[in-house]
Write a protein that holds these residues in place. Structure first.
Motif, PDB file in Angstrom:
ATOM      1  N   MET A 155       0.774  -1.291   0.174  1.00  0.00           N
ATOM      2  CA  MET A 155      -0.050  -0.113  -0.076  1.00  0.00           C
ATOM      3  C   MET A 155       0.884   1.263  -0.082  1.00  0.00           C
ATOM      4  O   MET A 155       0.545   2.167  -0.721  1.00  0.00           O
ATOM      5  N   ASP A 156       2.061   1.294   0.754  1.00  0.00           N
ATOM      6  CA  ASP A 156       2.826   2.178   0.820  1.00  0.00           C
ATOM      7  C   ASP A 156       3.444   2.445  -0.753  1.00  0.00           C
ATOM      8  O   ASP A 156       3.578   3.858  -1.196  1.00  0.00           O
ATOM      9  N   THR A 157       3.742   1.541  -1.314  1.00  0.00           N
ATOM     10  CA  THR A 157       4.178   1.909  -2.921  1.00  0.00           C
ATOM     11  C   THR A 157       2.953   2.551  -3.894  1.00  0.00           C
ATOM     12  O   THR A 157       3.177   3.232  -4.527  1.00  0.00           O
ATOM     13  N   GLU A 158       1.819   2.248  -3.646  1.00  0.00           N
ATOM     14  CA  GLU A 158       0.380   2.662  -4.317  1.00  0.00           C
ATOM     15  C   GLU A 158       0.507   4.143  -3.887  1.00  0.00           C
ATOM     16  O   GLU A 158       0.409   5.098  -4.670  1.00  0.00           O
ATOM     17  N   THR A 159       0.655   4.560  -2.707  1.00  0.00           N
ATOM     18  CA  THR A 159       0.472   5.836  -2.140  1.00  0.00           C
ATOM     19  C   THR A 159       1.730   6.550  -2.731  1.00  0.00           C
ATOM     20  O   THR A 159       1.651   7.802  -3.051  1.00  0.00           O
ATOM     21  N   GLN A 160       2.813   5.951  -2.996  1.00  0.00           N
ATOM     22  CA  GLN A 160       4.119   6.937  -3.303  1.00  0.00           C
ATOM     23  C   GLN A 160       3.724   6.997  -4.961  1.00  0.00           C
ATOM     24  O   GLN A 160       3.915   8.303  -5.268  1.00  0.00           O
ATOM     25  N   LEU A 161       3.353   6.040  -5.571  1.00  0.00           N
ATOM     26  CA  LEU A 161       2.812   6.426  -7.028  1.00  0.00           C
ATOM     27  C   LEU A 161       1.750   7.385  -7.285  1.00  0.00           C
ATOM     28  O   LEU A 161       2.119   8.212  -8.220  1.00  0.00           O
ATOM     29  N   VAL A 162       0.918   7.346  -6.528  1.00  0.00           N
ATOM     30  CA  VAL A 162      -0.216   8.450  -6.680  1.00  0.00           C
ATOM     31  C   VAL A 162       0.258   9.803  -6.340  1.00  0.00           C
ATOM     32  O   VAL A 162       0.002  10.791  -6.970  1.00  0.00           O
ATOM     33  N   GLU A 163       1.096   9.925  -5.195  1.00  0.00           N
ATOM     34  CA  GLU A 163       1.567  11.289  -4.891  1.00  0.00           C
ATOM     35  C   GLU A 163       2.337  11.832  -5.873  1.00  0.00           C
ATOM     36  O   GLU A 163       2.643  13.075  -6.538  1.00  0.00           O
ATOM     37  N   GLU A 164       3.126  11.011  -6.749  1.00  0.00           N
ATOM     38  CA  GLU A 164       4.104  11.333  -7.640  1.00  0.00           C
ATOM     39  C   GLU A 164       3.639  11.631  -8.984  1.00  0.00           C
ATOM     40  O   GLU A 164       3.894  12.415  -9.967  1.00  0.00           O
ATOM     41  N   ASN A 165       2.307  11.183  -9.210  1.00  0.00           N
ATOM     42  CA  ASN A 165       1.503  11.233 -10.540  1.00  0.00           C
ATOM     43  C   ASN A 165      -0.068  11.609 -10.220  1.00  0.00           C
ATOM     44  O   ASN A 165      -0.760  10.809 -10.189  1.00  0.00           O
ATOM     45  N   PRO A 166      -0.170  13.014  -9.568  1.00  0.00           N
ATOM     46  CA  PRO A 166      -1.530  13.392  -9.141  1.00  0.00           C
ATOM     47  C   PRO A 166      -2.292  13.172 -10.285  1.00  0.00           C
ATOM     48  O   PRO A 166      -3.742  13.334  -9.995  1.00  0.00           O
ATOM     49  N   ARG A 167      -1.964  13.458 -11.317  1.00  0.00           N
ATOM     50  CA  ARG A 167      -2.846  13.318 -12.532  1.00  0.00           C
ATOM     51  C   ARG A 167      -3.104  11.913 -13.187  1.00  0.00           C
ATOM     52  O   ARG A 167      -4.030  12.026 -14.050  1.00  0.00           O
ATOM     53  N   LYS A 168      -2.713  11.128 -12.673  1.00  0.00           N
ATOM     54  CA  LYS A 168      -2.906   9.780 -13.128  1.00  0.00           C
ATOM     55  C   LYS A 168      -3.926   9.069 -12.385  1.00  0.00           C
ATOM     56  O   LYS A 168      -4.264   9.388 -11.291  1.00  0.00           O
ATOM     57  N   GLY A 169      -4.539   7.924 -12.873  1.00  0.00           N
ATOM     58  CA  GLY A 169      -5.846   7.429 -12.084  1.00  0.00           C
ATOM     59  C   GLY A 169      -7.126   7.938 -12.246  1.00  0.00           C
ATOM     60  O   GLY A 169      -7.219   8.915 -13.132  1.00  0.00           O
ATOM     61  N   GLY A 170      -8.247   7.651 -11.440  1.00  0.00           N
ATOM     62  CA  GLY A 170      -9.293   8.185 -11.260  1.00  0.00           C
ATOM     63  C   GLY A 170     -10.319   7.582 -12.355  1.00  0.00           C
ATOM     64  O   GLY A 170     -10.050   6.747 -13.131  1.00  0.00           O
ATOM     65  N   LEU A 171     -11.240   8.407 -12.398  1.00  0.00           N
ATOM     66  CA  LEU A 171     -12.550   7.829 -13.150  1.00  0.00           C
ATOM     67  C   LEU A 171     -12.160   7.879 -14.485  1.00  0.00           C
ATOM     68  O   LEU A 171     -12.810   7.175 -15.538  1.00  0.00           O
ATOM     69  N   ARG A 172     -11.354   8.653 -14.802  1.00  0.00           N
ATOM     70  CA  ARG A 172     -10.878   8.716 -16.726  1.00  0.00           C
ATOM     71  C   ARG A 172     -10.525   7.521 -16.926  1.00  0.00           C
ATOM     72  O   ARG A 172     -10.379   7.032 -18.254  1.00  0.00           O
ATOM     73  N   THR A 173      -9.881   6.457 -16.156  1.00  0.00           N
ATOM     74  CA  THR A 173      -9.156   5.119 -16.678  1.00  0.00           C
ATOM     75  C   THR A 173     -10.386   4.236 -16.703  1.00  0.00           C
ATOM     76  O   THR A 173      -9.943   3.171 -17.312  1.00  0.00           O
ATOM     77  N   MET A 174     -11.253   4.485 -16.106  1.00  0.00           N
ATOM     78  CA  MET A 174     -12.413   3.381 -16.099  1.00  0.00           C
ATOM     79  C   MET A 174     -13.034   2.731 -17.293  1.00  0.00           C
ATOM     80  O   MET A 174     -13.116   1.589 -17.382  1.00  0.00           O
ATOM     81  N   PRO A 175     -13.345   3.582 -18.293  1.00  0.00           N
ATOM     82  CA  PRO A 175     -13.888   3.004 -19.551  1.00  0.00           C
ATOM     83  C   PRO A 175     -12.754   2.160 -20.124  1.00  0.00           C
ATOM     84  O   PRO A 175     -13.535   1.227 -20.623  1.00  0.00           O
ATOM     85  N   PHE A 176     -11.383   2.638 -20.344  1.00  0.00           N
ATOM     86  CA  PHE A 176     -10.528   1.662 -20.945  1.00  0.00           C
ATOM     87  C   PHE A 176     -10.571   0.193 -19.958  1.00  0.00           C
ATOM     88  O   PHE A 176     -10.468  -0.804 -20.793  1.00  0.00           O
ATOM     89  N   ILE A 177     -10.414   0.170 -18.761  1.00  0.00           N
ATOM     90  CA  ILE A 177     -10.650  -1.029 -18.081  1.00  0.00           C
ATOM     91  C   ILE A 177     -11.798  -1.666 -18.153  1.00  0.00           C
ATOM     92  O   ILE A 177     -11.691  -3.065 -18.419  1.00  0.00           O
ATOM     93  N   ILE A 178     -12.934  -1.230 -17.948  1.00  0.00           N
ATOM     94  CA  ILE A 178     -14.126  -1.897 -18.293  1.00  0.00           C
ATOM     95  C   ILE A 178     -14.502  -2.284 -19.595  1.00  0.00           C
ATOM     96  O   ILE A 178     -15.071  -3.639 -19.732  1.00  0.00           O
ATOM     97  N   VAL A 179     -14.120  -1.789 -20.767  1.00  0.00           N
ATOM     98  CA  VAL A 179     -14.075  -2.178 -21.888  1.00  0.00           C
ATOM     99  C   VAL A 179     -13.314  -3.061 -22.234  1.00  0.00           C
ATOM    100  O   VAL A 179     -13.727  -4.348 -23.022  1.00  0.00           O
ATOM    101  N   ASN A 180     -11.899  -3.132 -21.793  1.00  0.00           N
ATOM    102  CA  ASN A 180     -11.124  -4.331 -22.057  1.00  0.00           C
ATOM    103  C   ASN A 180     -11.719  -5.569 -21.480  1.00  0.00           C
ATOM    104  O   ASN A 180     -11.707  -6.646 -22.192  1.00  0.00           O
TER     105      ASN A 180
END
Length: 579
Positions: free
Chosen positions: A1-26
């Protein structure tokens, strides 16, 4: 979980709802493509590879077992080595390759046998090369499923779970709802639209459509790559359990201490478990320190984790051992659910017109199972739970064990009904003079098959949710993912057992030149006897289930906790295996 937090903080514009269509469609396109192939494949194997109904069913069962079994391997590799993003990419590409190879068998005549012009007991043989091509397509698709299925849904969670933002929990819950809704819709489309295309336009088009869908699935997932949070691989809990098994075996001749003093065992400083439990004491050797200087590093970690496990790993392993008897009672219900190939052959000989202008494909009748499963889960959760909870005092209405028992009994009823329906269908076929023609239509509506599908859907819904909740009630929260893993392994074991059962029945009933119960000509065989056998085995399994329940009622060191733990914990439905 620490790794996840670190990645989120370094990339604040990544993730979120914008990625859901790609994952669900896949995932949705992968499901439509995969299930669209599996639903009707027994017809393809019998027609173009001259397989008997029993042989084709056994091969499809082994394929299903391999796909489910490799899901555990895919989960370990993704957690420990390559990460979930790469795992989904590898799985998607592998599935696409497998589907292309299968499509080529329909496009290139040399890759398949010549079909029998009429029904014969002996047909043109299939060459080793043709079988190798066919099985390689199954292998690639199994590897693909093994990587995609356990990783796709959790990869979506990675995009939404951000530390310090509690409101994201609502997004995660919403994501699970959309994810499972998309899977349900995808499965229905697969067993209706794709199967209809296969029957209406032939196999060249019918196997080409899944290829196109899978190509779109891979493309959509890769397009979203710049916006994904890609969590790095870390130590897998499953690897830790394997290490505990190996360590206990290696030190099997080591004498256990007379007392359970914590000085004898390795436990991390943050661990809440200080001494091992008294049941399955032979496993305590895995975390027993024999020589501190040899077994431990200066920081307290194990110098060789395959020779010395932590106390938490050992207790997690014991939790799994405790649920194994109850886990084994679920095999039979999935054996009965793997008999769709024979039901497809039944439906092929019956009147499948829903209305005069529309005929439902034989392989599409499994949609009634999906509908029944969805309706039952919704009805139970929204209607029965509020009513039953007032009388039972349980937040979930009935206990997990009760729901599992209901599922086992209903599956037994489904097999008995299947046997009765087949007996009536076969008798009509003989009376109409179709005994030697398995392709002739019997004057009987295929809607007779619907009740058995509905019962089987209710059985799976009741048993599957109950089983997952049972695991969840006995496992610590850190082992929640293991509940899903055990469910997947259970379905793999059931598929393998089902294949062995089909092959065994086919061999035993055809000795001495007799017609097999599972003959490809179901008008001459006795498919009803086979269904009665499954009903009998399901009933025996129910009695075995009752005996196992008594073990948990009288057990010690954790097993007796079920009666009250299951009342306080609710099932994490996100762990439920997709149907």
């Amino acid at each position: 979980m620490d790794t996840e937090t670190q990645l989120v903080e370094e990339n604040p514009r990544k993730g979120g709802l914008r990625t859901m269509p790609f994952i669900i469609v896949n995932e949705s396109f992968e499901r439509v493509a995969s299930y669209g192939l599996q639903a009707n494949l027994i017809i393809y194997l019998m027609k173009y590879y001259n397989m008997t109904a029993a042989a084709g069913t056994s091969i499809l069962g082994i394929w299903t077992a391999l796909s489910n079994g490799l899901a555990i391997v895919g989960a370990i590799i993704s957690d420990s080595y390559c990460g979930r993003f790469k795992a989904v990419v590898i799985g998607s590409i592998s599935t696409l390759i497998g589907m292309i190879i299968l499509w080529l068998t329909a496009m290139i005549p040399q890759l398949r046998s010549l079909p029998c012009p009429q029904f014969q007991h002996v047909c043109n043989g299939t060459t080793a090369f043709q079988l190798a091509v066919l099985f390689s397509s199954f292998g690639f698709m199994s590897v693909g499923a093994g990587f995609i299925r356990p990783c796709s849904i959790i990869f979506g969670v990675d995009q939404l779970e951000k530390k310090g933002k509690p409101e994201n929990k609502r997004l995660v819950d919403s994501y699970f709802n959309w994810y499972y809704a998309s899977i349900g819709v995808s499965t229905i489309l697969a067993v209706t639209t794709v199967v209809y295309i296969q029957e209406r336009y032939g196999w060249k088009v019918g196997l080409g459509i899944p290829v196109i869908l899978m190509f779109l699935s891979v493309s959509m997932f890769l397009i979203g790559s710049p916006w994904y949070i890609k969590v790095k691989a870390k130590e897998s809990l499953l690897i830790g359990l394997f290490q505990a098994v190996v360590a206990a075996f290696r030190k099997r001749n080591t004498r256990l201490p007379l007392t359970d003093c914590d000085d004898y065992y390795r436990w991390p400083l943050e661990s809440e478990v200080l001494t091992p439990s008294n049941d399955f004491r032979c496993l305590n050797r895995a975390c027993m320190i024999e020589d501190p200087e040899r077994d431990l590093n200066p920081d307290g970690s194990a110098s060789n984790p395959w020779n010395l496990s932590s106390l938490e790993q050992v207790e997690s392993l014991k939790a799994i051992v405790r649920v194994l008897p109850m886990w084994s009672t679920g095999f039979m219900i999935y054996v009965t659910m793997n008999q769709f190939s024979f039901s497809v052959l039944q439906a092929k000989t019956m009147d499948r017109h829903v209305i005069p202008q529309f005929e439902l494909p034989a392989a599409s009748f499994s949609v009634f199972l999906i509908i029944a499963l969805t309706i039952w889960i919704t009805f139970y959760d929204r209607v029965l739970v509020p009513l039953l909870s007032k009388y039972t005092g349980r937040p979930r209405g009935l206990s997990p064990v009760t729901r599992m028992g209901i599922g086992l009994l209903v599956s037994c009823m489904s097999m008995a009904l299947s046997a009765i329906t087949e007996s009536i269908r076969q008798q009509k076929a003989i009376e109409e003079g179709h005994e030697d023609d398995p392709h002739a239509l019997v004057n009987m509506s295929a809607m007779w098959l619907v009740p058995q599908y509905l019962l089987l859907g209710v059985a799976e819904a009741a048993h599957a949710v109950g089983q997952i909740e049972f695991f969840y009630s006995l496992f610590p929260k850190s082992m929640s993912s293991i509940a899903s893993a055990m469910y997947t392994i259970g379905t793999a074991v059931a598929s393998l057992v089902g294949s062995i059962l089909v092959s065994g029945v086919d061999w035993l009933t055809s000795t001495g030149g007799k017609t097999s119960w599972l003959s490809s000509n179901i008008n001459m065989g006795h498919l009803d006897y086979y269904f009665w056998l499954l009903a009998f085995l399901s009933l025996l399994n129910f009695f075995y289930f009752v005996m196992v329940c008594r073990l948990y009622e009288t057990g010690k060191d954790g097993s007796s906790r079920l009666s009250h733990v299951a009342e306080d914990k609710e099932c994490d439905y996100r762990l439920l295996h997709e149907s």
